[in-house]
Design a protein around this motif. Structure first.
Motif, PDB file in Angstrom:
ATOM      1  N   GLY A  56       0.811  -1.204   0.000  1.00 28.83           N
ATOM      2  CA  GLY A  56       0.000   0.000   0.000  1.00 28.83           C
ATOM      3  C   GLY A  56       0.842   1.250   0.000  1.00 28.83           C
ATOM      4  N   GLY A  57       0.218   2.321   0.453  1.00 27.09           N
ATOM      5  CA  GLY A  57       0.899   3.603   0.502  1.00 27.09           C
ATOM      6  C   GLY A  57       0.260   4.529   1.511  1.00 27.09           C
ATOM      7  N   VAL A  58       1.068   5.471   1.972  1.00 22.47           N
ATOM      8  CA  VAL A  58       0.586   6.550   2.832  1.00 22.47           C
ATOM      9  C   VAL A  58       0.877   7.840   2.085  1.00 22.47           C
ATOM     10  CG1 VAL A  58       0.823   7.737   5.038  1.00 22.47           C
ATOM     11  CG2 VAL A  58       1.003   5.241   4.940  1.00 22.47           C
ATOM     12  N   TYR A  59      -0.155   8.629   1.872  1.00 25.34           N
ATOM     13  CA  TYR A  59      -0.078   9.844   1.068  1.00 25.34           C
ATOM     14  C   TYR A  59      -0.390  11.046   1.940  1.00 25.34           C
ATOM     15  CZ  TYR A  59      -0.992   6.395  -2.642  1.00 25.34           C
ATOM     16  OH  TYR A  59      -0.961   5.316  -3.481  1.00 25.34           O
ATOM     17  N   LEU A  60       0.317  12.135   1.714  1.00 27.63           N
ATOM     18  CA  LEU A  60      -0.003  13.401   2.357  1.00 27.63           C
ATOM     19  C   LEU A  60      -0.465  14.357   1.262  1.00 27.63           C
ATOM     20  CD1 LEU A  60      -0.083  15.007   4.994  1.00 27.63           C
ATOM     21  CD2 LEU A  60       2.276  15.735   4.507  1.00 27.63           C
ATOM     22  N   TRP A  61      -1.719  14.803   1.385  1.00 27.94           N
ATOM     23  CA  TRP A  61      -2.378  15.607   0.353  1.00 27.94           C
ATOM     24  C   TRP A  61      -2.662  17.027   0.835  1.00 27.94           C
ATOM     25  CZ3 TRP A  61      -2.816  13.647  -4.384  1.00 27.94           C
ATOM     26  CH2 TRP A  61      -2.851  12.261  -4.545  1.00 27.94           C
ATOM     27  N   ARG A  62      -2.751  17.935  -0.120  1.00 27.76           N
ATOM     28  CA  ARG A  62      -3.138  19.315   0.169  1.00 27.76           C
ATOM     29  C   ARG A  62      -4.639  19.447   0.413  1.00 27.76           C
ATOM     30  NH1 ARG A  62       1.477  21.858  -0.819  1.00 27.76           N
ATOM     31  NH2 ARG A  62       2.808  21.068  -2.471  1.00 27.76           N
ATOM     32  N   SER A  63      -5.437  18.482  -0.108  1.00 26.04           N
ATOM     33  CA  SER A  63      -6.886  18.547   0.093  1.00 26.04           C
ATOM     34  C   SER A  63      -7.483  17.140   0.065  1.00 26.04           C
ATOM     35  CB  SER A  63      -7.559  19.393  -0.995  1.00 26.04           C
ATOM     36  OG  SER A  63      -7.526  18.721  -2.241  1.00 26.04           O
ATOM     37  N   ARG A  64      -8.609  16.988   0.709  1.00 25.81           N
ATOM     38  CA  ARG A  64      -9.345  15.721   0.689  1.00 25.81           C
ATOM     39  C   ARG A  64      -9.825  15.430  -0.734  1.00 25.81           C
ATOM     40  NH1 ARG A  64     -12.255  12.326   4.051  1.00 25.81           N
ATOM     41  NH2 ARG A  64     -11.778  13.566   5.889  1.00 25.81           N
ATOM     42  N   ALA A  65     -10.260  16.464  -1.446  1.00 31.21           N
ATOM     43  CA  ALA A  65     -10.761  16.279  -2.808  1.00 31.21           C
ATOM     44  C   ALA A  65      -9.684  15.683  -3.716  1.00 31.21           C
ATOM     45  CB  ALA A  65     -11.268  17.606  -3.368  1.00 31.21           C
ATOM     46  N   ALA A  66      -8.436  16.109  -3.548  1.00 38.93           N
ATOM     47  CA  ALA A  66      -7.347  15.568  -4.363  1.00 38.93           C
ATOM     48  C   ALA A  66      -7.146  14.085  -4.077  1.00 38.93           C
ATOM     49  CB  ALA A  66      -6.060  16.336  -4.096  1.00 38.93           C
ATOM     50  N   ALA A  67      -7.222  13.700  -2.814  1.00 38.53           N
ATOM     51  CA  ALA A  67      -7.067  12.284  -2.449  1.00 38.53           C
ATOM     52  C   ALA A  67      -8.176  11.452  -3.072  1.00 38.53           C
ATOM     53  CB  ALA A  67      -7.075  12.133  -0.928  1.00 38.53           C
ATOM     54  N   VAL A  68      -9.396  11.922  -2.956  1.00 36.80           N
ATOM     55  CA  VAL A  68     -10.537  11.184  -3.499  1.00 36.80           C
ATOM     56  C   VAL A  68     -10.414  11.057  -5.013  1.00 36.80           C
ATOM     57  CG1 VAL A  68     -13.040  11.281  -3.827  1.00 36.80           C
ATOM     58  CG2 VAL A  68     -12.061  11.758  -1.576  1.00 36.80           C
ATOM     59  N   GLU A  69     -10.047  12.132  -5.670  1.00 39.29           N
ATOM     60  CA  GLU A  69      -9.928  12.128  -7.137  1.00 39.29           C
ATOM     61  C   GLU A  69      -8.810  11.187  -7.588  1.00 39.29           C
ATOM     62  OE1 GLU A  69      -7.892  12.898 -10.698  1.00 39.29           O
ATOM     63  OE2 GLU A  69      -7.113  13.808  -8.862  1.00 39.29           O
ATOM     64  N   ALA A  70      -7.681  11.204  -6.906  1.00 44.63           N
ATOM     65  CA  ALA A  70      -6.530  10.407  -7.315  1.00 44.63           C
ATOM     66  C   ALA A  70      -6.753   8.908  -7.152  1.00 44.63           C
ATOM     67  CB  ALA A  70      -5.292  10.826  -6.527  1.00 44.63           C
ATOM     68  N   HIS A  71      -7.635   8.539  -6.255  1.00 44.92           N
ATOM     69  CA  HIS A  71      -7.847   7.114  -5.987  1.00 44.92           C
ATOM     70  C   HIS A  71      -9.235   6.658  -6.398  1.00 44.92           C
ATOM     71  CE1 HIS A  71      -4.238   7.815  -3.470  1.00 44.92           C
ATOM     72  NE2 HIS A  71      -3.901   6.770  -4.191  1.00 44.92           N
ATOM     73  N   GLY A  72      -9.667   7.170  -7.529  1.00 44.98           N
ATOM     74  CA  GLY A  72     -10.949   6.798  -8.097  1.00 44.98           C
ATOM     75  C   GLY A  72     -10.854   5.516  -8.919  1.00 44.98           C
ATOM     76  N   PRO A  73     -11.764   5.344  -9.854  1.00 46.80           N
ATOM     77  CA  PRO A  73     -11.843   4.101 -10.640  1.00 46.80           C
ATOM     78  C   PRO A  73     -10.560   3.735 -11.399  1.00 46.80           C
ATOM     79  CG  PRO A  73     -13.832   5.396 -10.918  1.00 46.80           C
ATOM     80  CD  PRO A  73     -12.873   6.252 -10.142  1.00 46.80           C
ATOM     81  N   ALA A  74      -9.860   4.703 -11.962  1.00 44.54           N
ATOM     82  CA  ALA A  74      -8.639   4.391 -12.718  1.00 44.54           C
ATOM     83  C   ALA A  74      -7.559   3.819 -11.795  1.00 44.54           C
ATOM     84  CB  ALA A  74      -8.124   5.630 -13.441  1.00 44.54           C
ATOM     85  N   PHE A  75      -7.402   4.409 -10.610  1.00 44.08           N
ATOM     86  CA  PHE A  75      -6.425   3.895  -9.643  1.00 44.08           C
ATOM     87  C   PHE A  75      -6.800   2.485  -9.201  1.00 44.08           C
ATOM     88  CE2 PHE A  75      -5.440   3.074  -5.177  1.00 44.08           C
ATOM     89  CZ  PHE A  75      -4.055   3.112  -5.221  1.00 44.08           C
ATOM     90  N   ARG A  76      -8.071   2.302  -8.872  1.00 40.66           N
ATOM     91  CA  ARG A  76      -8.529   0.979  -8.423  1.00 40.66           C
ATOM     92  C   ARG A  76      -8.294  -0.079  -9.509  1.00 40.66           C
ATOM     93  NH1 ARG A  76     -11.590   1.261  -3.732  1.00 40.66           N
ATOM     94  NH2 ARG A  76     -12.010   3.381  -3.049  1.00 40.66           N
ATOM     95  N   ALA A  77      -8.491   0.299 -10.755  1.00 39.29           N
ATOM     96  CA  ALA A  77      -8.246  -0.630 -11.867  1.00 39.29           C
ATOM     97  C   ALA A  77      -6.761  -0.971 -11.979  1.00 39.29           C
ATOM     98  CB  ALA A  77      -8.763  -0.040 -13.173  1.00 39.29           C
ATOM     99  N   PRO A  87      -8.245  -2.167  -3.357  1.00 33.64           N
ATOM    100  CA  PRO A  87      -7.624  -1.453  -2.243  1.00 33.64           C
ATOM    101  C   PRO A  87      -8.650  -0.983  -1.210  1.00 33.64           C
ATOM    102  CG  PRO A  87      -7.779  -0.035  -4.161  1.00 33.64           C
ATOM    103  CD  PRO A  87      -8.256  -1.390  -4.593  1.00 33.64           C
ATOM    104  N   ALA A  88      -8.218  -0.979   0.052  1.00 35.36           N
ATOM    105  CA  ALA A  88      -8.980  -0.363   1.143  1.00 35.36           C
ATOM    106  C   ALA A  88      -8.370   1.017   1.367  1.00 35.36           C
ATOM    107  CB  ALA A  88      -8.876  -1.200   2.408  1.00 35.36           C
ATOM    108  N   ILE A  89      -9.218   2.040   1.449  1.00 33.80           N
ATOM    109  CA  ILE A  89      -8.739   3.416   1.519  1.00 33.80           C
ATOM    110  C   ILE A  89      -9.359   4.131   2.709  1.00 33.80           C
ATOM    111  CG2 ILE A  89      -8.675   5.639   0.320  1.00 33.80           C
ATOM    112  CD1 ILE A  89      -8.757   4.054  -2.325  1.00 33.80           C
ATOM    113  N   SER A  90      -8.503   4.814   3.494  1.00 40.05           N
ATOM    114  CA  SER A  90      -8.954   5.646   4.613  1.00 40.05           C
ATOM    115  C   SER A  90      -8.307   7.015   4.482  1.00 40.05           C
ATOM    116  CB  SER A  90      -8.546   5.030   5.955  1.00 40.05           C
ATOM    117  OG  SER A  90      -9.113   3.761   6.118  1.00 40.05           O
ATOM    118  N   ILE A  91      -9.072   8.058   4.771  1.00 38.71           N
ATOM    119  CA  ILE A  91      -8.565   9.433   4.696  1.00 38.71           C
ATOM    120  C   ILE A  91      -8.778  10.103   6.054  1.00 38.71           C
ATOM    121  CG2 ILE A  91      -8.739  11.671   3.548  1.00 38.71           C
ATOM    122  CD1 ILE A  91      -9.887  10.192   1.112  1.00 38.71           C
ATOM    123  N   PHE A  92      -7.731  10.781   6.533  1.00 39.35           N
ATOM    124  CA  PHE A  92      -7.763  11.457   7.819  1.00 39.35           C
ATOM    125  C   PHE A  92      -7.323  12.905   7.666  1.00 39.35           C
ATOM    126  CE2 PHE A  92      -6.728   7.029   8.408  1.00 39.35           C
ATOM    127  CZ  PHE A  92      -7.516   6.630   9.472  1.00 39.35           C
TER     128      PHE A  92
END
Length: 105
Positions: A56-77, A87-92
């Motif tokens: 997996g990975g741990v990401y530090l993002w500037r916004s929640r929206a960027a995290a959600v967008e980056a790990h959408g259907p294309a990433f999951r595929a 993947p299981a995804i959690s955002i904090f």
């Protein structure tokens, strides 16, 4: 504390039996350019637990929206194609960071 909150995202997925460390690292290295070019990503740490067959990975993002967008259907595929896993995804929200990395001279 930061005026504008950052967001930490944790992504985890199963590593298939028989996939070697070198194969996992090759898949990680192939994905690194995607993340280096993402303007909203501050840092990504790749994770590997071969004994538990988890990656997996741990990401530090500037916004929640960027995290959600980056790990959408294309990433999951991509994860499904590379590892045969969903993947299981959690955002904090990340209100505070302690960074003990040495400052370059």
């Amino acid at each position: 504390m930061q005026d504008t909150p950052l967001f930490t995202e944790i992504v985890a997925f199963a590593i298939p039996q028989g996939m070697s460390r070198d194969e996992v690292l090759a898949a990680y290295a192939a994905s690194a350019p995607i993340w280096r070019e993402h303007p909203e990503l501050i840092r990504k740490n790749y994770l590997l637990d071969l004994d538990g067959r988890r990656g997996g990975g741990v990401y530090l993002w500037r916004s929640r929206a960027a995290a959600v967008e980056a790990h959408g259907p294309a990433f999951r595929a991509r994860i499904n194609a590379a590892f045969g896993a969903e993947p299981a995804i959690s955002i904090f929200e990340t209100p505070l960071i302690v960074d003990n990395a040495p400052v370059p001279a």
